[in-house]
Scaffold this motif. Structure first.
Motif, PDB file in Angstrom:
ATOM      1  N   GLU A   1       4.593   5.846  12.602  1.00 30.75           N
ATOM      2  CA  GLU A   1       3.295   5.704  11.946  1.00 30.75           C
ATOM      3  C   GLU A   1       2.591   7.051  11.837  1.00 30.75           C
TER       4      GLU A   1
ATOM      5  N   ARG B   1      -5.369   8.046  -0.284  1.00 31.76           N
ATOM      6  CA  ARG B   1      -4.891   6.878  -1.037  1.00 31.76           C
ATOM      7  C   ARG B   1      -4.036   5.956  -0.159  1.00 31.76           C
ATOM      8  N   ALA B   2      -4.009   6.181   1.129  1.00 31.79           N
ATOM      9  CA  ALA B   2      -3.081   5.491   2.023  1.00 31.79           C
ATOM     10  C   ALA B   2      -3.148   3.973   1.917  1.00 31.79           C
ATOM     11  N   ASN B   3      -4.332   3.423   1.769  1.00 32.54           N
ATOM     12  CA  ASN B   3      -4.491   1.966   1.754  1.00 32.54           C
ATOM     13  C   ASN B   3      -4.614   1.392   0.350  1.00 32.54           C
ATOM     14  N   ARG B   4      -4.419   2.234  -0.657  1.00 32.32           N
ATOM     15  CA  ARG B   4      -4.457   1.766  -2.044  1.00 32.32           C
ATOM     16  C   ARG B   4      -3.124   1.100  -2.400  1.00 32.32           C
TER      17      ARG B   4
ATOM     18  N   SER C   1       0.843  -1.192   0.000  1.00 30.77           N
ATOM     19  CA  SER C   1       0.000   0.000   0.000  1.00 30.77           C
ATOM     20  C   SER C   1       0.884   1.249   0.000  1.00 30.77           C
TER      21      SER C   1
ATOM     22  N   ARG D   1       1.694   9.266   8.422  1.00 27.60           N
ATOM     23  CA  ARG D   1       0.352   9.794   8.138  1.00 27.60           C
ATOM     24  C   ARG D   1       0.414  11.292   7.854  1.00 27.60           C
TER      25      ARG D   1
ATOM     26  N   TYR E   1       0.779   3.617   2.177  1.00 26.85           N
ATOM     27  CA  TYR E   1       1.221   3.798   3.564  1.00 26.85           C
ATOM     28  C   TYR E   1       2.387   2.869   3.893  1.00 26.85           C
ATOM     29  N   GLU E   2       2.328   1.625   3.459  1.00 25.94           N
ATOM     30  CA  GLU E   2       3.412   0.678   3.727  1.00 25.94           C
ATOM     31  C   GLU E   2       4.706   1.103   3.040  1.00 25.94           C
TER      32      GLU E   2
END
Length: 244
Positions: A115, A130-133, A95, A119, A97-98
């Protein structure tokens, strides 16, 4: 103002081909410096030398007074040198975020809460939604923003930007310039390679022009861009044609 980065007589050769020739300049803390030049002039090679992905053939590189000439790229990153790449290569299966968490883990990690810091960076770079895309699903603009976000996640003191505005529309470029100006306002020193000169000059206070691996002009952006020699080598405007 003390220098954050200093290059002294830096050369790089591949056999008989010299791609960086006696590069000498310094970057004061907090300054934004732009680098321009024709394709193949040696601009990205210079970033590879500063970042440590290429060894210098001769000369010295110092960061905040420390000699980093022979230091590996990983150590330079932990000291606070981070860069974006001209062609984004995110971890496409992770993702957004990852991707930032990975950069944070291997960078200048003095975040008390990595973390939360990631963010905040996603918010600053316009990627929070779009963090989890999956990173592989992003548009070109979003990938450019992710490239910038990953560089910021390593908590840099010096940010190297390699043609980050390339391929964007005028509106997208304007938005990106605003983001970079905000990063600079936070005290991060910046060296930015860019062909979109109006974007570059909106942020930087100094320009260096490189041609055939050598610095051929340096100074305030307006003065450099009005130099007939720079216009000829960079924009193809002949001095004779201009006079006519």
């Amino acid at each position: 103002m003390s220098a954050l980065l200093e290059l002294e007589g830096v050369d790089k050769s591949f056999g008989a081909l010299k791609v960086s020739d006696d590069i000498t300049f310094s970057l004061p803390k907090g300054q934004a410096l732009g680098i321009i030049g024709p394709n193949g002039a040696g601009k990205s090679t210079l970033f590879n030398l500063i970042g440590g992905t290429l060894p210098v053939s001769s000369g010295a590189i110092r960061f905040d007074g420390a000699d980093i000439t022979r230091m590996p790229a990983s150590s330079r990153c932990r000291m606070g040198i981070s860069r974006s790449f001209q062609i984004p290569h995110p971890f496409v299966g992770m993702s957004v975020y990852e991707n930032l968490l990975v950069a944070s883990a291997f960078g200048n990690a003095d975040h008390h809460d990595a973390e939360a810091a990631c963010r905040d960076i996603l918010d600053v770079t316009g990627l929070l939604a779009r963090a989890n895309r999956p990173a592989g699903s992003l548009t070109l603009l979003e990938r450019k923003r992710l490239e910038l976000a990953r560089a910021l996640a390593s908590n840099p003191r010096l940010l190297l930007l390699d043609e980050i505005a390339g391929g964007l529309t005028e509106g997208e470029c304007h938005d990106l310039v605003g983001t970079i100006q905000g990063i600079r306002d936070q005290g991060v020193s910046i060296i930015w390679i860019e062909h979109i000169v109006h974007a570059l000059t909106a942020v930087v206070e100094r320009l260096i022009v490189i041609d055939f691996g050598k610095i051929v002009a340096e100074g305030a952006p307006d003065a450099v861009m009005s130099d007939p020699f720079v216009q000829e080598i960079y924009m193809g405007i002949s001095v004779d044609d201009d006079a006519a």
